[in-house]
Design a protein around this motif. Structure first.
Motif, short mmCIF file in Angstrom:
data_model
loop_
_atom_site.label_atom_id
_atom_site.label_comp_id
_atom_site.label_asym_id
_atom_site.label_seq_id
_atom_site.Cartn_x
_atom_site.Cartn_y
_atom_site.Cartn_z
N ALA A 10 -12.16 -10.02 -23.41
CA ALA A 10 -12.59 -8.63 -23.55
C ALA A 10 -12.34 -8.11 -24.96
CB ALA A 10 -11.85 -7.76 -22.52
N LEU A 11 -11.21 -8.48 -25.55
CA LEU A 11 -10.93 -8.05 -26.92
C LEU A 11 -11.91 -8.67 -27.91
CD1 LEU A 11 -7.01 -8.27 -26.89
CD2 LEU A 11 -8.40 -6.19 -26.91
N PHE B 265 -2.76 8.78 -29.74
CA PHE B 265 -2.62 8.64 -28.30
C PHE B 265 -3.47 7.49 -27.77
CE2 PHE B 265 -4.08 9.78 -23.98
CZ PHE B 265 -2.86 9.71 -23.33
N GLN B 266 -4.67 7.32 -28.35
CA GLN B 266 -5.55 6.23 -27.93
C GLN B 266 -4.90 4.88 -28.16
OE1 GLN B 266 -8.52 6.53 -26.41
NE2 GLN B 266 -8.84 4.30 -26.30
N LEU B 267 -4.23 4.70 -29.29
CA LEU B 267 -3.56 3.43 -29.59
C LEU B 267 -2.43 3.17 -28.60
CD1 LEU B 267 -3.36 3.55 -33.50
CD2 LEU B 267 -4.99 2.31 -32.07
N GLN B 268 -1.66 4.22 -28.27
CA GLN B 268 -0.60 4.07 -27.29
C GLN B 268 -1.17 3.76 -25.91
OE1 GLN B 268 3.19 4.92 -27.51
NE2 GLN B 268 2.53 3.87 -29.36
N PHE B 269 -2.26 4.43 -25.58
CA PHE B 269 -2.91 4.20 -24.28
C PHE B 269 -3.39 2.75 -24.15
CE2 PHE B 269 -6.91 4.00 -21.89
CZ PHE B 269 -6.49 4.44 -20.65
N GLU B 270 -3.95 2.21 -25.21
CA GLU B 270 -4.44 0.84 -25.17
C GLU B 270 -3.29 -0.15 -24.95
OE1 GLU B 270 -6.73 0.16 -28.68
OE2 GLU B 270 -8.23 1.70 -28.18
N ARG B 271 -2.12 0.16 -25.48
CA ARG B 271 -0.96 -0.71 -25.25
C ARG B 271 -0.53 -0.66 -23.79
NH1 ARG B 271 2.96 -0.82 -30.54
NH2 ARG B 271 1.31 -0.99 -32.10
N LEU B 272 -0.65 0.50 -23.17
CA LEU B 272 -0.36 0.61 -21.74
C LEU B 272 -1.34 -0.24 -20.94
CD1 LEU B 272 1.12 2.04 -19.32
CD2 LEU B 272 -0.69 3.78 -19.46
N VAL B 273 -2.60 -0.20 -21.32
CA VAL B 273 -3.63 -1.00 -20.64
C VAL B 273 -3.31 -2.49 -20.77
CG1 VAL B 273 -6.07 -1.67 -20.68
CG2 VAL B 273 -5.43 0.74 -20.91
N PRO C 109 -14.02 1.45 -26.56
CA PRO C 109 -13.68 0.04 -26.80
C PRO C 109 -12.29 -0.08 -27.45
CG PRO C 109 -15.91 0.53 -27.55
CD PRO C 109 -15.27 1.85 -27.23
N PHE C 110 -11.66 -1.21 -27.20
CA PHE C 110 -10.35 -1.45 -27.80
C PHE C 110 -10.44 -1.35 -29.32
CE2 PHE C 110 -9.58 -3.51 -23.68
CZ PHE C 110 -8.29 -3.05 -23.39
N SER C 111 -9.44 -0.74 -29.92
CA SER C 111 -9.41 -0.52 -31.36
C SER C 111 -9.13 -1.82 -32.11
CB SER C 111 -8.35 0.52 -31.71
OG SER C 111 -7.06 0.03 -31.37
N GLN C 112 -9.42 -1.79 -33.40
CA GLN C 112 -9.15 -2.94 -34.25
C GLN C 112 -7.64 -3.18 -34.34
OE1 GLN C 112 -11.61 -4.83 -35.31
NE2 GLN C 112 -10.19 -6.30 -36.27
N LEU D 261 -4.51 -10.23 -30.10
CA LEU D 261 -5.34 -11.45 -30.09
C LEU D 261 -4.66 -12.67 -30.70
CD1 LEU D 261 -9.12 -10.59 -30.68
CD2 LEU D 261 -8.08 -11.94 -28.86
N PRO D 262 -4.03 -12.58 -31.88
CA PRO D 262 -3.42 -13.79 -32.44
C PRO D 262 -2.36 -14.40 -31.53
CG PRO D 262 -3.57 -12.06 -34.10
CD PRO D 262 -3.91 -11.43 -32.80
N LEU D 263 -1.66 -13.58 -30.77
CA LEU D 263 -0.62 -14.08 -29.87
C LEU D 263 -1.21 -14.71 -28.63
CD1 LEU D 263 1.92 -11.11 -30.11
CD2 LEU D 263 2.04 -13.31 -31.30
N LEU D 264 -2.12 -13.99 -27.98
CA LEU D 264 -2.67 -14.48 -26.72
C LEU D 264 -3.60 -15.67 -26.90
CD1 LEU D 264 -3.39 -11.16 -24.77
CD2 LEU D 264 -1.25 -12.42 -25.09
N SER D 265 -4.09 -15.87 -28.11
CA SER D 265 -4.96 -17.03 -28.37
C SER D 265 -4.16 -18.29 -28.65
CB SER D 265 -5.89 -16.73 -29.56
OG SER D 265 -6.69 -15.59 -29.29
#
Length: 447
Positions: free
Chosen positions: A399-400, A258-266, A341-344, A351-355
């Motif tokens: 932030a990531l 659920f935490q991983l799904q939640f982070e995607r929503l964020v 904190p955001f998961s690995q 990160l690779p995409l947004l960078s």
């Protein structure tokens, strides 16, 4: 007077009104007060309907022939094209979209020929402040409080583009939490139309009953442009499951999922700067263990799953950060999951995409193709929308990298990344950008 001219003497809510066919082949309504062109571009052909389509029982619609067939065709997504086609066939056969009575706009459950709900359609002209919104609450809001209605940071009546834009961002990054959403055109007598549009349809029906060989370019009601989102089954409001999770905590493995799904929503909400994310407009699907009496997860029949669906994304992509009355916070920021904190896994995905500046520019280009479909498209406002989004991407990337949590992310200063005026269009990947921090805060802040 010929028999043909006699049959065309039809009443249309006006005294001394007649329909007469002029020499140029265009039928128009004439009266002593005014001339109103109601039935443009009429011709005579031997066959009105397409093979296999029965339109006689749908006089107000005119069938799929009223639609630009190529508009609802998506070569890159045949499955979605088929889904919309099934919805059109259902409407042709009298299975009409059903209005959703929750919310502040005209939105509809769309069904397939079997009567199953397959999508949610939100017409542009029935949005909260659209001219044909059937909900009176927003009309009263606009009438009684004209100085403070709506969100001043959003472009009015472009919620359908925001819905489709959120789906585009979700697909581009690979978050997979937004049900597929695209812009389509649909027509149904259950949509909210002006009275004159319905009268035109009835008039055309009366004419074609007298002249079966007469063909109109548009037989029925005008198609509506709007967002079509695939309907998801088995989901409930996030608020429901969040309360259940407090009372009956799932296993640690489930909460990690659920935490991983939640982070995607964020990630999604922050990138598109969603101004309307409460716990009642995102969904959770939780397949609980088969036997609640078993405490050992190894004894469960099948691994339970938890998924998030981010719906209601129509109030996003602002052209400036909120700076007037309300801050429009992300309500998930108060959840305990936002303090971790955001998961690995999220970092590796995002990160690779947004960078990659080429990826960011490609995302902006695809949003431009989507948004420019609107007749009121303004290139300057769109560029301001992208400036806000680029600022959000900059903050999220930092932030990531810094190992921050979602709640720390939303506390970062609002920034806008604008394209320099000297930037060359031909060398856009080498354009220079400038950052600008927003210092003005909304009157009602949330921190």
């Amino acid at each position: 007077m010929s028999t043909e001219e006699t049959l065309l003497n039809l009443d249309f809510d006006k005294p001394n009104t007649a329909i007469t066919p002029p020499d140029d082949g265009v039928l128009s309504l004439s009266s002593s007060a005014e001339d109103i062109c109601l039935v443009p571009e009429v011709g005579f052909e031997g066959n009105v309907d397409s093979p296999g389509v029965n339109r006689e029982s749908q006089p107000l619609l005119g069938g799929r022939g009223d639609l630009d067939v190529s508009f609802n065709h998506f070569p890159d997504d045949p499955q979605f094209t088929e889904l919309v086609w099934q919805a059109e066939v259902a409407i042709d056969n009298g299975i009409f979209p059903e209005r959703i009575y929750q919310g502040s706009s005209g939105s509809y459950f769309v069904k397939n020929p079997g009567g199953k709900i397959v999508g949610v359609f939100k017409p542009k002209d029935e949005e909260p402040y659209g001219r044909l919104n059937p909900k009176w609450t927003k009309w009263m809001h606009k009438l009684c409080c004209p100085c403070c209605f709506g969100r001043s940071c959003l472009i009015p009546n472009q919620g359908y583009l925001s819905e489709a834009g959120a789906s585009l961002v979700d697909s581009k990054i690979g978050l997979r939490i937004v049900p597929k959403t695209r812009v389509v055109k649909l027509v149904s007598e259950t949509f909210n139309y002006l009275r004159i549009d319905r009268e035109r349809s009835r008039l055309k029906r009366a004419i074609t009953e007298q002249f079966p060989n007469l063909r109109f370019n548009r037989m029925g009601l005008p198609p509506k442009m709007g967002s079509f989102q695939v309907f998801v089954e088995g989901y409930k409001d996030a608020d429901y499951w969040l309360r259940r999770f407090e009372q009956e905590p799932p296993s640690e493995r489930i909460m990690d999922k659920f935490q991983l799904q939640f982070e995607r929503l964020v990630v999604l909400d922050y990138i598109i700067r969603n101004t309307d994310r409460g716990n009642d407009n995102w969904l959770i699907k939780y397949d609980a263990p088969a036997s609640r009496g078993m405490t050992d997860p190894s004894e469960w029949s099948g691994e339970p799953e938890v998924r998030i669906a981010a719906i209601d994304n129509g109030l996003a992509f602002p052209f400036k950060h909120p700076d007037s009355w309300r801050a429009y916070p992300y309500h998930w920021a108060w959840l305990p999951q936002a303090k971790r904190p955001f998961s690995q896994e999220t970092k590796q995905l995002v990160l690779p995409l947004l960078s990659d500046m080429s990826f960011v520019q490609e995302l902006c280009d695809e949003l431009h193709v989507l948004f420019k479909q609107d007749k009121g498209f303004d290139r300057g406002l769109f560029e301001r929308q992208m400036s806000v989004m680029r600022g959000q991407l900059l903050n999220l990337t930092q932030a990531l990298k810094d190992g921050k949590s979602p709640v720390q992310l939303v506390q970062m200063p609002a920034v806008v990344v604008e394209r320099s005026k000297g930037g060359s269009t031909s060398s856009r990947f080498f354009d220079s950008f400038q950052q600008r921090f927003q210092h003005k805060s909304p009157f009602f802040s949330w921190w």
